[in-house]
Write a protein that holds these residues in place. Structure first.
Motif, PDB file in Angstrom:
ATOM      1  N   LEU A  31       0.871  -1.361  -0.473  1.00 26.99           N
ATOM      2  CA  LEU A  31       0.176  -0.374  -0.233  1.00 26.99           C
ATOM      3  C   LEU A  31       0.876   0.994  -0.340  1.00 26.99           C
ATOM      4  O   LEU A  31       0.634   1.995  -0.694  1.00 26.99           O
ATOM      5  CB  LEU A  31      -1.452  -0.378   1.131  1.00 26.99           C
ATOM      6  N   VAL A  32       2.182   1.210   0.278  1.00 26.12           N
ATOM      7  CA  VAL A  32       3.183   1.829   0.539  1.00 26.12           C
ATOM      8  C   VAL A  32       3.508   2.228  -0.486  1.00 26.12           C
ATOM      9  O   VAL A  32       3.946   3.448  -0.932  1.00 26.12           O
ATOM     10  CB  VAL A  32       3.858   1.774   1.650  1.00 26.12           C
ATOM     11  N   GLY A  33       4.199   1.200  -1.020  1.00 27.65           N
ATOM     12  CA  GLY A  33       4.831   1.180  -2.117  1.00 27.65           C
ATOM     13  C   GLY A  33       3.952   1.869  -3.786  1.00 27.65           C
ATOM     14  O   GLY A  33       4.869   2.913  -4.441  1.00 27.65           O
ATOM     15  N   GLY A 157       2.929   8.939   4.173  1.00 25.70           N
ATOM     16  CA  GLY A 157       2.213  10.027   4.775  1.00 25.70           C
ATOM     17  C   GLY A 157       3.299  11.532   4.303  1.00 25.70           C
ATOM     18  O   GLY A 157       2.494  12.368   4.506  1.00 25.70           O
ATOM     19  N   ARG A 158       4.280  11.239   3.751  1.00 25.80           N
ATOM     20  CA  ARG A 158       4.728  12.637   2.828  1.00 25.80           C
ATOM     21  C   ARG A 158       4.891  12.484   1.658  1.00 25.80           C
ATOM     22  O   ARG A 158       4.427  11.848   0.442  1.00 25.80           O
ATOM     23  CB  ARG A 158       6.023  12.211   3.730  1.00 25.80           C
ATOM     24  N   VAL A 159       4.392  14.311   1.094  1.00 21.14           N
ATOM     25  CA  VAL A 159       4.432  14.234  -0.615  1.00 21.14           C
ATOM     26  C   VAL A 159       5.341  13.598  -1.268  1.00 21.14           C
ATOM     27  O   VAL A 159       6.808  14.057  -0.073  1.00 21.14           O
ATOM     28  CB  VAL A 159       4.252  15.262  -0.678  1.00 21.14           C
TER      29      VAL A 159
END
Length: 183
Positions: A31-33, A157-159
């Motif tokens: 999901l993060v990737g 959570g970071r752009v």
């Protein structure tokens, strides 16, 4: 197995593996990737696979061949644009199969298939810039970074930027699992 090398094979995308595909897709690292923020229900995934099986995209189940019997470990997809003979590439590997070179091997096999069977001239992908392991695997397989979409994604959570990478048929380094099968 439709295409294979010594460690990895590509076979049919299978409706009977929908729960396995779904489990891989819900992995937090995946999901993060992908930069996706919400999981999907098994019911929604089961409904979606029917459309995927009927669609025009090229999908394979990735198999690990190291242990004798082939073990499903991921999915690879080409999203073709036939009018210009290009395709977007997407890969998903099971959490327990990452870091073993299977992503690089599967990517090389898909490039080989795309260039030698589907006759694509270029295959491209997007990857979140902080996903260094994925970028390295894509480079080893034959992709090159060609640009970025600034602030197009999120990583933890970071752009972050999304890198655009491509591979073209004229520069595909081989060896080819496809052409080695020809007389």
């Amino acid at each position: 197995m439709w295409v294979r090398d010594n460690t990895c094979g590509l076979g049919p995308y299978r409706a009977d593996l929908v729960e396995t595909y779904w489990r891989w897709e819900q992995d937090p690292a995946l999901l993060v990737g992908y930069g996706r923020q919400q999981p999907e229900s098994l019911e929604a995934r089961t409904e979606g696979i029917a459309a995927q099986l009927r669609g025009d995209n090229i999908r394979f189940t990735v198999y690990d061949l190291a242990g004798g019997a082939p073990v499903p470990v991921g999915v690879v997809t080409l999203l073709p644009d036939p009018s210009v003979r290009t395709a977007e590439y997407v890969i998903m590997l099971a959490p327990e199969s990452r870091g073993k070179g299977l992503g690089t091997a599967a990517t090389r096999l898909v490039l080989d298939y795309g260039f030698h069977i589907t006759n694509l001239r270029m295959i491209w992908l997007k990857v979140l810039a902080p996903n260094v392991a994925a970028v390295r695997a894509y480079e080893k397989a034959g992709f090159r970074a060609v640009g970025s979409l600034r602030q197009a994604g999120y990583w933890l959570g970071r752009v972050c930027d999304e890198l655009i990478m491509d591979a073209i048929a004229d520069e595909f380094p081989g060896p080819s699992a496809i052409t080695s099968l020809l007389p």
